[in-house]
Design a protein around this motif. Structure first.
Motif, PDB file in Angstrom:
ATOM      1  N   GLY A  71     -55.282 -13.227  -5.667  1.00 15.94           N
ATOM      2  CA  GLY A  71     -54.059 -13.469  -4.837  1.00 15.94           C
ATOM      3  C   GLY A  71     -52.528 -13.037  -5.301  1.00 15.94           C
ATOM      4  O   GLY A  71     -52.574 -13.552  -6.285  1.00 15.94           O
ATOM      5  N   ASP A  98     -51.635 -19.030  -0.888  1.00 16.43           N
ATOM      6  CA  ASP A  98     -51.906 -18.558   0.417  1.00 16.43           C
ATOM      7  C   ASP A  98     -52.890 -17.335   0.250  1.00 16.43           C
ATOM      8  O   ASP A  98     -53.882 -16.966   0.824  1.00 16.43           O
ATOM      9  CB  ASP A  98     -50.854 -18.186   1.500  1.00 16.43           C
ATOM     10  CG  ASP A  98     -51.082 -17.559   2.813  1.00 16.43           C
ATOM     11  OD1 ASP A  98     -51.844 -18.003   3.369  1.00 16.43           O
ATOM     12  OD2 ASP A  98     -51.067 -16.293   2.698  1.00 16.43           O
ATOM     13  N   THR A 101     -56.428 -17.713  -1.419  1.00 20.92           N
ATOM     14  CA  THR A 101     -57.406 -18.490  -0.194  1.00 20.92           C
ATOM     15  C   THR A 101     -57.809 -17.320   0.926  1.00 20.92           C
ATOM     16  O   THR A 101     -59.028 -17.310   1.132  1.00 20.92           O
ATOM     17  CB  THR A 101     -56.469 -19.413   0.544  1.00 20.92           C
ATOM     18  OG1 THR A 101     -56.043 -20.426  -0.553  1.00 20.92           O
ATOM     19  CG2 THR A 101     -57.449 -20.190   1.666  1.00 20.92           C
ATOM     20  N   ARG A 102     -57.040 -16.435   1.191  1.00 23.04           N
ATOM     21  CA  ARG A 102     -57.351 -15.319   2.179  1.00 23.04           C
ATOM     22  C   ARG A 102     -58.253 -14.358   1.464  1.00 23.04           C
ATOM     23  O   ARG A 102     -59.363 -13.761   2.057  1.00 23.04           O
ATOM     24  CB  ARG A 102     -56.286 -14.652   2.758  1.00 23.04           C
ATOM     25  CG  ARG A 102     -55.280 -15.655   3.798  1.00 23.04           C
ATOM     26  CD  ARG A 102     -54.567 -14.784   4.416  1.00 23.04           C
ATOM     27  NE  ARG A 102     -53.425 -14.167   3.594  1.00 23.04           N
ATOM     28  CZ  ARG A 102     -53.304 -13.172   3.255  1.00 23.04           C
ATOM     29  NH1 ARG A 102     -54.218 -12.162   3.775  1.00 23.04           N
ATOM     30  NH2 ARG A 102     -52.109 -12.666   2.671  1.00 23.04           N
ATOM     31  N   ARG A 105     -62.361 -14.156   1.702  1.00 27.69           N
ATOM     32  CA  ARG A 105     -62.786 -13.775   2.998  1.00 27.69           C
ATOM     33  C   ARG A 105     -62.753 -12.188   3.134  1.00 27.69           C
ATOM     34  O   ARG A 105     -63.211 -11.905   4.006  1.00 27.69           O
ATOM     35  CB  ARG A 105     -62.385 -14.519   4.079  1.00 27.69           C
ATOM     36  CG  ARG A 105     -62.222 -16.100   4.060  1.00 27.69           C
ATOM     37  CD  ARG A 105     -61.906 -16.728   5.189  1.00 27.69           C
ATOM     38  NE  ARG A 105     -60.537 -16.418   5.550  1.00 27.69           N
ATOM     39  CZ  ARG A 105     -59.423 -17.261   5.153  1.00 27.69           C
ATOM     40  NH1 ARG A 105     -59.411 -18.293   4.513  1.00 27.69           N
ATOM     41  NH2 ARG A 105     -58.153 -16.824   5.592  1.00 27.69           N
ATOM     42  N   THR A 106     -62.167 -11.525   2.025  1.00 27.54           N
ATOM     43  CA  THR A 106     -62.047  -9.901   2.146  1.00 27.54           C
ATOM     44  C   THR A 106     -63.094  -9.282   1.526  1.00 27.54           C
ATOM     45  O   THR A 106     -63.583  -9.767   0.639  1.00 27.54           O
ATOM     46  CB  THR A 106     -60.533  -9.559   2.032  1.00 27.54           C
ATOM     47  OG1 THR A 106     -60.281  -9.790   0.302  1.00 27.54           O
ATOM     48  CG2 THR A 106     -59.369 -10.488   2.531  1.00 27.54           C
ATOM     49  N   ALA A 111     -55.810 -10.120  -1.645  1.00 28.39           N
ATOM     50  CA  ALA A 111     -54.978 -10.497  -0.633  1.00 28.39           C
ATOM     51  C   ALA A 111     -53.571 -10.641  -1.247  1.00 28.39           C
ATOM     52  O   ALA A 111     -53.283 -10.730  -2.588  1.00 28.39           O
ATOM     53  CB  ALA A 111     -55.154 -11.684   0.077  1.00 28.39           C
ATOM     54  N   GLU A 155     -50.895  -4.873   1.400  1.00 22.99           N
ATOM     55  CA  GLU A 155     -52.210  -5.559   1.188  1.00 22.99           C
ATOM     56  C   GLU A 155     -53.164  -4.498   1.487  1.00 22.99           C
ATOM     57  O   GLU A 155     -54.423  -4.149   0.987  1.00 22.99           O
ATOM     58  CB  GLU A 155     -52.586  -7.006   1.862  1.00 22.99           C
ATOM     59  CG  GLU A 155     -53.781  -7.690   1.683  1.00 22.99           C
ATOM     60  CD  GLU A 155     -53.885  -8.528   2.265  1.00 22.99           C
ATOM     61  OE1 GLU A 155     -54.967  -8.880   3.258  1.00 22.99           O
ATOM     62  OE2 GLU A 155     -52.971  -9.504   2.344  1.00 22.99           O
TER      63      GLU A 155
END
Length: 236
Positions: A71, A98, A101-102, A105-106, A111, A155
């Motif tokens: 991140g 933030d 955490t995202r 899932r990528t 992110a 991103e």
């Protein structure tokens, strides 16, 4: 400030790799770190950097290991700085939290998030704050929303570069690693015991020139986003 938070993947079944990563980061970028890389919540590390070029290079190094979700947060850091990265705070750290955490899932495990200095320190919920009187956002929320949209675009661009790199063959990396040391293609080919044409083909297949062209452009975009994220209105 640029803050990288990296969370080790499969940490429950894998050994702790934080020490290895911090040594690699220090070996390559020690002079550029605001404070030394730090291990925080068990299998996480945090890095604080002031320039975009080092930030992108550090992300590429971490991503290549294939063991981390990454991140990147852009924003302010509270001063005076503490003695260690793990005890530092500010909107850049909130954004990095933030983002990591995202990132889990990528497809690229990366992110990016950006928070302006005016955003509440409580978190990223300010992005979705309701308009005042049902008509318009206040200046802080509007600035933050614009910055967040820019961050999403950037991103995506960085993610495309990471996808290109993670699909590169071992032979492609072997050729690139040699030419990055300063060897000519002819010398690199001699080192590998292959023809100059063969190493040229390896570099082409690995999209080496495309990466070389993309890097400076991404640094410029990161620098611009950082400036717009951290600058304040003199009249405020």
């Amino acid at each position: 400030m640029y803050v990288i938070t990296a969370d080790q993947r499969d940490s429950r079944t894998d050994r702790d790799r934080a020490g290895d990563l911090m040594r690699a980061l220090n070996s390559n970028f020690r002079a550029a770190f605001v404070l030394p890389p730090d291990q925080t919540a068990g299998d996480e590390i945090q890095v604080m950097i002031e320039d975009a070029a080092t930030t992108l290079d550090a992300i590429l190094l971490v991503h290549r290991t294939d063991h981390w979700s990454i991140g990147l947060g852009l924003g302010a850091v509270r001063t005076p700085l503490p003695a260690s990265t793990r005890t530092a705070a500010g909107s850049a750290f909130i954004a990095a939290r933030d983002a990591v955490t995202r990132a889990k899932r990528t497809d690229t495990r990366f992110a990016l998030a950006a928070i302006s200095p005016e955003a509440e320190p409580s978190g990223l919920e300010a992005r979705t704050r309701e308009p005042h009187d049902g008509v318009t956002h206040d200046r802080e929320a509007a600035d933050l929303e614009a910055s967040a949209l820019d961050a999403a675009d950037l991103e995506s661009l960085i993610g495309m570069l990471l996808l290109l790199r993670q699909r590169r063959s071992p032979e492609g990396w072997q050729a690139i690693d040699l030419v990055q040391t300063g060897l000519s293609q002819a010398d690199a080919a001699s080192r590998l015991g292959i023809s100059t044409a063969a190493i040229s083909q390896r570099l082409k297949t690995a999209s080496w020139r495309a990466e070389q062209a993309a890097g400076p452009a991404l640094v410029k975009l990161l620098t611009d986003l950082h400036r717009r994220t951290t600058e304040t209105d003199p009249a405020a």
